[in-house]
Design an enzyme around this catalytic site. Structure first.
Site, PDB file in Angstrom:
ATOM      1  N   CYS A   2     -10.408  11.018 -11.013  1.00 48.57           N
ATOM      2  CA  CYS A   2      -9.295  12.311 -11.486  1.00 48.57           C
ATOM      3  C   CYS A   2      -9.206  13.191 -10.152  1.00 48.57           C
ATOM      4  O   CYS A   2     -10.476  12.849  -9.156  1.00 48.57           O
ATOM      5  CB  CYS A   2      -9.866  12.948 -12.444  1.00 48.57           C
ATOM      6  SG  CYS A   2      -9.897  11.684 -13.829  1.00 48.57           S
ATOM      7  N   ARG A  27      -4.869  11.020  -6.880  1.00 46.58           N
ATOM      8  CA  ARG A  27      -6.025  10.651  -7.671  1.00 46.58           C
ATOM      9  C   ARG A  27      -6.056  10.288  -9.133  1.00 46.58           C
ATOM     10  O   ARG A  27      -6.835   9.837  -9.788  1.00 46.58           O
ATOM     11  CB  ARG A  27      -7.269  11.682  -7.369  1.00 46.58           C
ATOM     12  CG  ARG A  27      -7.494  12.040  -5.727  1.00 46.58           C
ATOM     13  CD  ARG A  27      -8.721  12.936  -5.837  1.00 46.58           C
ATOM     14  NE  ARG A  27      -9.861  12.592  -6.441  1.00 46.58           N
ATOM     15  CZ  ARG A  27     -10.688  11.895  -5.953  1.00 46.58           C
ATOM     16  NH1 ARG A  27     -10.563  11.287  -4.767  1.00 46.58           N
ATOM     17  NH2 ARG A  27     -11.813  11.510  -6.637  1.00 46.58           N
ATOM     18  N   TRP A  76      -6.778  10.635 -14.297  1.00 45.10           N
ATOM     19  CA  TRP A  76      -6.609   9.169 -14.367  1.00 45.10           C
ATOM     20  C   TRP A  76      -7.396   8.958 -15.577  1.00 45.10           C
ATOM     21  O   TRP A  76      -8.803   8.538 -15.386  1.00 45.10           O
ATOM     22  CB  TRP A  76      -6.996   8.589 -13.020  1.00 45.10           C
ATOM     23  CG  TRP A  76      -6.778   7.114 -12.790  1.00 45.10           C
ATOM     24  CD1 TRP A  76      -7.925   5.943 -13.422  1.00 45.10           C
ATOM     25  CD2 TRP A  76      -5.791   6.474 -12.564  1.00 45.10           C
ATOM     26  NE1 TRP A  76      -7.294   4.890 -13.026  1.00 45.10           N
ATOM     27  CE2 TRP A  76      -6.104   4.899 -12.715  1.00 45.10           C
ATOM     28  CE3 TRP A  76      -4.470   6.572 -12.359  1.00 45.10           C
ATOM     29  CZ2 TRP A  76      -5.271   4.082 -12.601  1.00 45.10           C
ATOM     30  CZ3 TRP A  76      -3.509   5.692 -11.926  1.00 45.10           C
ATOM     31  CH2 TRP A  76      -4.017   4.422 -11.967  1.00 45.10           C
ATOM     32  N   ASN A 102     -14.688  14.650 -12.985  1.00 45.17           N
ATOM     33  CA  ASN A 102     -14.146  13.349 -12.315  1.00 45.17           C
ATOM     34  C   ASN A 102     -15.442  12.554 -12.250  1.00 45.17           C
ATOM     35  O   ASN A 102     -16.365  12.807 -11.735  1.00 45.17           O
ATOM     36  CB  ASN A 102     -13.687  13.688 -10.885  1.00 45.17           C
ATOM     37  CG  ASN A 102     -13.393  12.229 -10.263  1.00 45.17           C
ATOM     38  OD1 ASN A 102     -12.923  11.237 -10.827  1.00 45.17           O
ATOM     39  ND2 ASN A 102     -13.650  12.089  -8.907  1.00 45.17           N
ATOM     40  N   GLY A 103     -15.240  11.329 -12.904  1.00 44.98           N
ATOM     41  CA  GLY A 103     -16.210  10.280 -12.781  1.00 44.98           C
ATOM     42  C   GLY A 103     -16.269   9.595 -14.118  1.00 44.98           C
ATOM     43  O   GLY A 103     -15.449   9.499 -14.827  1.00 44.98           O
ATOM     44  N   LYS A 489      -1.066 -11.481   1.280  1.00 43.59           N
ATOM     45  CA  LYS A 489      -1.443  -9.971   1.890  1.00 43.59           C
ATOM     46  C   LYS A 489      -0.396 -10.117   3.194  1.00 43.59           C
ATOM     47  O   LYS A 489       0.111  -8.987   3.512  1.00 43.59           O
ATOM     48  CB  LYS A 489      -2.910  -9.941   1.951  1.00 43.59           C
ATOM     49  CG  LYS A 489      -3.651  -9.583   0.667  1.00 43.59           C
ATOM     50  CD  LYS A 489      -3.679  -7.907   0.312  1.00 43.59           C
ATOM     51  CE  LYS A 489      -2.575  -7.592  -0.837  1.00 43.59           C
ATOM     52  NZ  LYS A 489      -2.348  -8.128  -1.667  1.00 43.59           N
ATOM     53  N   HIS A 508       1.271 -34.120   2.823  1.00 43.55           N
ATOM     54  CA  HIS A 508       2.505 -34.703   2.215  1.00 43.55           C
ATOM     55  C   HIS A 508       3.740 -33.836   2.501  1.00 43.55           C
ATOM     56  O   HIS A 508       4.451 -33.816   1.764  1.00 43.55           O
ATOM     57  CB  HIS A 508       2.026 -34.460   0.768  1.00 43.55           C
ATOM     58  CG  HIS A 508       0.982 -35.166   0.049  1.00 43.55           C
ATOM     59  ND1 HIS A 508       1.124 -36.589  -0.068  1.00 43.55           N
ATOM     60  CD2 HIS A 508      -0.402 -34.813  -0.115  1.00 43.55           C
ATOM     61  CE1 HIS A 508      -0.217 -37.239  -0.061  1.00 43.55           C
ATOM     62  NE2 HIS A 508      -1.299 -35.971  -0.350  1.00 43.55           N
TER      63      HIS A 508
HETATM   64  C1  AGP Z   1       0.465  -7.569  -4.595  1.00 44.66           C
HETATM   65  O1  AGP Z   1      -0.283  -6.849  -3.373  1.00 44.66           O
HETATM   66  C2  AGP Z   1       1.682  -6.878  -4.828  1.00 44.66           C
HETATM   67  N1  AGP Z   1       1.479  -5.371  -5.174  1.00 44.66           N
HETATM   68  C3  AGP Z   1       2.185  -7.501  -6.245  1.00 44.66           C
HETATM   69  O2  AGP Z   1       2.115  -9.173  -5.774  1.00 44.66           O
HETATM   70  C4  AGP Z   1       1.551  -7.353  -7.317  1.00 44.66           C
HETATM   71  O3  AGP Z   1       0.348  -7.985  -7.316  1.00 44.66           O
HETATM   72  C5  AGP Z   1       2.504  -8.078  -8.576  1.00 44.66           C
HETATM   73  O4  AGP Z   1       3.644  -7.214  -8.474  1.00 44.66           O
HETATM   74  C6  AGP Z   1       1.807  -7.666  -9.978  1.00 44.66           C
HETATM   75  O5  AGP Z   1       1.646  -6.203 -10.146  1.00 44.66           O
HETATM   76  P1  AGP Z   1       0.982  -5.778 -11.480  1.00 44.66           P
HETATM   77  O6  AGP Z   1      -0.641  -6.311 -11.173  1.00 44.66           O
HETATM   78  O7  AGP Z   1       1.097  -4.155 -11.497  1.00 44.66           O
HETATM   79  O8  AGP Z   1       1.410  -6.336 -12.672  1.00 44.66           O
END
Ligand code: AGP
Length: 612
Positions: A2, A27, A76, A102-103, A489, A508
């Site tokens: 938060c 935050r 949050w 916050n915490g 990623k 394969h």
């Molecule tokens: C991953 O880096 C992406 N942001 C995307 O694959 C994400 O994990 C996916 O859209 C699922 O989102 P969610 O966890 O909010 O359901």
């Protein structure tokens, strides 16, 4: 996570507090509130559910609140749904004490029970209200100063907090207390400021104090006095902030993604300790009883993207530890497949946002079939959190970068906790194994931190990949699950084509794509599969591939095969994903950086895919 702010001086406090909160919305943004007072006037508290703009409208930009001393908060949610009642500031019954926090107060239930026995009543579900009333209890019991009361409370509280409190009998003063959660205090031209983070006060001052753990700061106009846990004054040096406003919102990191990568040790620790109490896992907060756990016939893990990759890893871990059959499904497939679900099954929906359309639809499909559902979700009060029968909240805090890192890591740790607890309850592991696994889970945050500390070597290697056209990630078993996340990623933030492959499957067909210089990343954390994957890497090398190896310390013989090797600390094979994924997150980040791309907001993507 938060955001908190505080101000005391000669200007009207409310507009300054709102301005500060607007810089902290990253935050937390599910509700917000202010508490403002003038010297003798009663404190006035205004709260609003939703974004900060709702509070701004409600207070006409702060104009409806008069007073030169105040505190503010943007939330949050961790304990209790986002609502006006759960929004901060929270106060004692007679408003003697009003505070924002916050915490996470880990032992809030124990403290709440104590206060109820002392006659206190509670209007919210939050841990913060408990902290405020604990301070009030000691303030009235010992008839001391606010510093005395807060010190007594800090001794009893377990958890993390950045807390700002006002006391009715001390007009114009704000008392700040801190343990682990960030907070800074600033002064300028006879006025004093407090905030979770630099951006909230950078407009007013660059002269700040960094309050230490278990310390108290007493803010008066233009003056801050610090005290230790014994109530003795401690001297502090003023520091001048060098950051520009934009940089400060990322607390000095260049992007939210690298900031969130660095937040993983704490996020993983917070999530783990939300269910580990006195060395045992307690899922009562999640809502799964021992009877429920013993009755599970089959687990279905359903998710999208990185959350799906968590499911792939969790399948290996849960099946191996708890001996429960697990199916992992893409939500977008599950929802249209007419899935055959066992009535005694458990459908686990993993979602950071809790709003992903396909995952939400999959949840509803499971519920329509009468199967018990569990959501592993990061956003309190999100659709999936509200509609699932049970919820395991991850405590990653707001994740701003589109490419998930800390939320992914907290989802993993949640799955490990489920696997270990299911295994123990169903007697698939004995007490000694249970204890050993929980102890090993407790070492992960520090091990993740150590890997992040070595990021420069990964940055050096990543910068050389900027021109790559294809990158392959290969592995077997859990190492395949790691490869899936590493590849996604890389794709989503560097725009380089990448594929993750079960190492044994390459020959394969796909191995035809390997050319001179193609980067192949071999993931080898599973000791029993090490030699098998090495041989697959050699098959690629013999066709011209450049090999990166990702393995645990001690597997130095990989240097005979791989051209570049990244080592991660050893851990239980079931938990290896949590460590091996870190270098892959960093590698993707640094490749994107080297290409000058928008790391936090990559093209074509959204943080939460709320449409089909
Ligand atoms: C991953 O880096 C992406 N942001 C995307 O694959 C994400 O994990 C996916 O859209 C699922 O989102 P969610 O966890 O909010 O359901």
């Amino acid at each position: 996570m938060c955001g908190i702010v505080g101000f005391t001086g000669d200007q009207q406090a409310a507009p300054i507090l709102l301005e500060g909160l607007s810089k902290l919305e990253y935050r937390g943004y599910d509700s917000a509130g202010l508490a403002v007072r003038d010297n003798e006037a009663e404190v006035e508290i205004v709260k609003a559910k939703g974004r900060l703009s709702v509070l701004e409208e409600k207070t006409n930009g702060g104009q409806t609140l008069t007073g030169t001393c105040g505190i503010g908060h943007t939330r949050w949610a961790t304990h209790g749904e986002p609502s006006e009642g759960n929004a901060h500031p929270h106060h004692s019954d007679d408003c003697t004490v009003v505070a924002v926090h916050n915490g996470i107060i880990e032992n809030y239930q124990e403290l709440k029970d104590k206060l109820v026995r002392k006659g206190y009543q509670f209007y919210s579900e939050t841990d913060t209200e408990v902290a405020v009333k604990l301070i009030d209890y000691y303030y009235k019991k010992y008839l001391g100063t606010p510093v005395d009361a807060i010190n007594h409370a800090m001794v009893r509280i377990r958890g993390s907090y950045a807390l700002a409190a006002m006391f009715e009998e001390y007009p114009g003063e704000i008392y700040a207390a801190r343990k682990d959660s960030p907070m800074i205090l600033g002064i300028q031209d006879g006025e004093s400021y407090l905030a979770s983070d630099v951006p909230a006060i950078l407009k007013y001052t660059r002269n700040v104090y960094y309050i230490g753990n278990m310390e108290i700061g007493k803010l008066e106009k233009g003056k801050v006095t610090f005290y230790n846990l014994d109530g003795d004054e401690v001297e502090k040096e003023l520091t001048e902030i060098q950051w520009d406003a934009e940089a400060a919102e990322k607390t000095g990191f260049e992007h939210f993604m690298i900031k969130e990568i660095h937040e993983q040790p704490k996020a993983v620790s917070d999530t783990l300790h939300s269910v580990v109490k006195d060395g045992k896992i307690d899922l009562s907060g999640v809502g799964l009883s021992e009877e429920d756990i013993k009755g599970i016939s089959q687990i279905y893990i359903v998710a999208c993207g990185s959350a799906y990759h968590v499911g792939v890893a969790a399948q290996y871990v849960i099946e191996d530890l708890a001996k429960i059959p697990v199916r992992v499904e893409l939500a977008s497939e599950f929802r249209y497949r007419g899935p055959l679900l066992d009535k005694d099954g458990l459908v686990i929906i993993i979602s950071q946002s809790g709003e992903t359309a396909d995952s939400l639809a999959a949840l509803r499909e499971a519920k329509a079939k009468g199967v018990k559902t569990l959501g592993i979700v990061n956003v309190v009060g999100s659709s999936i959190a509200r509609e699932a029968d049970n919820v395991f909240y991850t405590l990653a805090g707001p994740e701003i970068a589109v490419a998930t890192t800390k939320a992914y890591s907290t989802q993993l740790i949640a799955c490990y906790a489920l696997a270990v607890q299911f295994a123990r309850i169903r007697e698939a592991i004995d007490g000694e194994g249970y204890t050993r696994l929980i102890e090993e889970l407790g070492t992960l945050p520090e091990k993740i931190g150590k890997i992040i500390e070595d990021k420069e070597r990964i940055q050096w290697f990543a910068a050389k990949q900027a021109a790559a056209k294809d990158i392959f990630f290969i592995g077997r078993g859990i190492d395949y699950a790691i490869s899936l996340e590493g590849s996604l990623k890389m794709k989503e933030i560097s725009y380089i084509h990448s594929e993750a492959y079960a190492a044994g499957e390459l020959k394969h067909g796909t191995i035809s794509l390997i050319e001179d210089g193609t980067l192949v990343v071999g993931v080898l954390t599973q000791q029993g599969l090490f030699e098998k994957t090495i041989s697959n890497m050699v098959e690629c090398k013999s066709r011209g591939a450049y090999l990166m190896g990702l393995t645990t310390y001690g597997n130095y013989n990989i240097e005979d095969t791989a051209d570049f090797v990244v080592y991660v600390p050893k851990t239980d094979v079931h938990f290896a994903v949590s460590l091996a994924v870190i270098p892959l997150q960093l590698m993707a980040y640094y490749v994107s950086l080297a290409k000058g791309l928008d790391v936090d907001k990559p093209r074509n993507l959204a943080k939460s895919v709320t449409v089909e």
